[in-house]
Design a protein around this motif. Structure first.
Motif, mmCIF file in Angstrom:
data_model
loop_
_atom_site.group_PDB
_atom_site.id
_atom_site.type_symbol
_atom_site.label_atom_id
_atom_site.label_comp_id
_atom_site.label_asym_id
_atom_site.label_seq_id
_atom_site.Cartn_x
_atom_site.Cartn_y
_atom_site.Cartn_z
ATOM 1 N N HIS A 1 0.845 -1.199 0.000
ATOM 2 C CA HIS A 1 0.000 0.000 0.000
ATOM 3 C C HIS A 1 0.885 1.255 0.000
ATOM 4 O O HIS A 1 2.002 1.235 0.520
ATOM 5 C CB HIS A 1 -0.949 0.005 1.213
ATOM 6 N N CYS B 1 -2.188 4.364 3.969
ATOM 7 C CA CYS B 1 -1.638 3.683 5.133
ATOM 8 C C CYS B 1 -2.605 3.764 6.305
ATOM 9 O O CYS B 1 -3.142 4.823 6.610
ATOM 10 C CB CYS B 1 -0.295 4.292 5.515
ATOM 11 N N CYS C 1 3.413 -0.939 9.679
ATOM 12 C CA CYS C 1 3.390 0.527 9.644
ATOM 13 C C CYS C 1 2.945 1.136 10.980
ATOM 14 O O CYS C 1 2.675 2.335 11.052
ATOM 15 C CB CYS C 1 2.471 1.014 8.526
ATOM 16 N N HIS D 1 4.545 4.758 8.324
ATOM 17 C CA HIS D 1 4.443 4.030 7.066
ATOM 18 C C HIS D 1 5.791 3.458 6.602
ATOM 19 O O HIS D 1 6.822 4.135 6.667
ATOM 20 C CB HIS D 1 3.877 4.961 5.994
ATOM 21 N N GLN D 2 5.747 2.236 6.156
ATOM 22 C CA GLN D 2 6.931 1.596 5.583
ATOM 23 C C GLN D 2 6.649 1.317 4.108
ATOM 24 O O GLN D 2 5.746 0.559 3.775
ATOM 25 C CB GLN D 2 7.213 0.262 6.295
HETATM 26 ZN ZN LIG Z 1 1.852 1.942 5.573
#
Ligand SMILES: [Zn+2]
Length: 337
Positions: free
Chosen positions: A44, A49, A55, A59-60
């Motif tokens: 995503h 997110c 996350c 967020h990653q």
């Molecule tokens: Zn995320």
């Protein structure tokens, strides 16, 4: 249906893509899943997110989540989805030159219609070589030429014909960028290895061309105020310091150190504090110890000096000599010889 689920779990295409990802990771590349048949990351995006799972603490994205961990790779490529294999260039320490094609000949490039032709012309123009290295053919007749990022260099993506790019039809993917790896498939066809073998280091001449000009320093509009005599010593100290850094630079840092010093000298040239020919001579003298060592050529040194000084001259730096405390001979704005 258990049988159906079992068959899906053993989808040979998922298994094949999993092996592609595992092989890439074993070769040192950081991989992540890309949507099936596409070149869009499967994770995503930040705007969607939910700050949960991986996350939870923020967020990653694919660049953060790309991995060489085989257990994680097995988890990603174990379901029903035939994910393509993304290669995150930054974590992998890669600079990938992404060559495209065009139906319109480029008038400024001898009518070139491919990024490969543009790259060859650049090499000729800069007296550079393109070493043998691993490369991948894309489904749309493009080419991804893989290079290792030289130590001490931090290159980001560039886009052909825009900003700080090599030229039209030539993009680069580095920090912040990814490529879809060989073995992946799209509706148009497959990504396949065009040149097998090791990934060579990015040649210095390309590293130089891709190194963005340093951000202009916020200059004090009234410029530095120094006594006349100290102004000379001050400039001399700058020259000595930068020259020493160039001479002492470690192998992987030579290019960037010389470029940085050339920028500093260029700023002083632009400000009328230094003579351009002298500045150039001092820099090349400082770089002499490196010339001929590990493929560092005089042509590269000269190109780097030219480029760095040109950048520096765009941000002129003057040393104000008015505030002399030791003598009365420093007339307002007078430059010392
Ligand atoms: Zn995320």
């Amino acid at each position: 249906m258990p049988r159906t689920r079992r068959r899906r779990r053993h989808d040979p295409e998922v298994a094949r893509l999993r092996q592609v990802a595992l092989d890439a990771a074993a070769a040192g590349l950081y991989v992540f899943p890309v949507k099936a048949q596409s070149k869009i990351p499967a994770f995503h995006g930040e705007t969607r997110c939910r700050r949960a799972g991986v996350c939870a603490d923020g967020h990653q994205g694919w660049e953060q989540r790309a991995t060489r961990d085989s257990a994680q790779i097995r988890r990603w490529w174990s379901g029903e989805t035939r994910f393509n294999v993304g290669v995150a260039c930054g974590p992998s320490g890669l600079v990938v030159i992404d060559l495209d094609t065009s139906s319109e000949p480029l008038p400024d490039w001898d009518g070139a219609t491919t990024g490969r032709e543009v790259l060859d012309q650049l090499a000729a123009r800069h007296g550079g070589q393109l070493p043998e290295t691993y490369s991948v053919r894309t489904p749309t007749d493009g080419e991804h030429i893989y290079f290792r990022m030289p130590a001490g260099v931090e290159l980001r993506n560039t886009q052909g014909g825009h900003g700080h790019s090599l030229g039209p039809l030539v993009d680069t993917r580095a920090i912040g960028g990814f490529v879809v790896g060989a073995g992946s498939v799209r509706a148009e066809g497959a990504y396949f290895v065009a040149e097998h073998g090791r990934i060579a280091e990015l040649p210095a001449w390309l590293a130089t061309l891709l190194t963005p000009p340093p951000a202009p320093q916020p200059t004090n509009p009234t410029s530095l105020r120094l006594p006349t005599k100290r102004a000379n010593a001050y400039i001399a100290a700058i020259l000595a310091d930068e020259s020493h850094k160039v001479t002492a630079a470690a192998k992987g840092q030579r290019q960037i150190t010389l470029l940085t010093a050339a920028r500093v000298f260029g700023q002083l040239v632009g400000g009328g504090e230094l003579d351009a020919d002298n500045a150039r001579a001092v820099l090349l003298e400082a770089a002499t110890v490196h010339i001929g060592v590990d493929d560092f050529t005089r042509a590269e040194a000269e190109l780097t000096v030219t480029r760095g000084m040109r950048f520096g001259m765009q941000a002129p730096r003057t040393i104000d000599h008015r505030h002399s405390t030791t003598s009365g001979d420093a007339a307002a704005g007078e430059k010392t010889p």
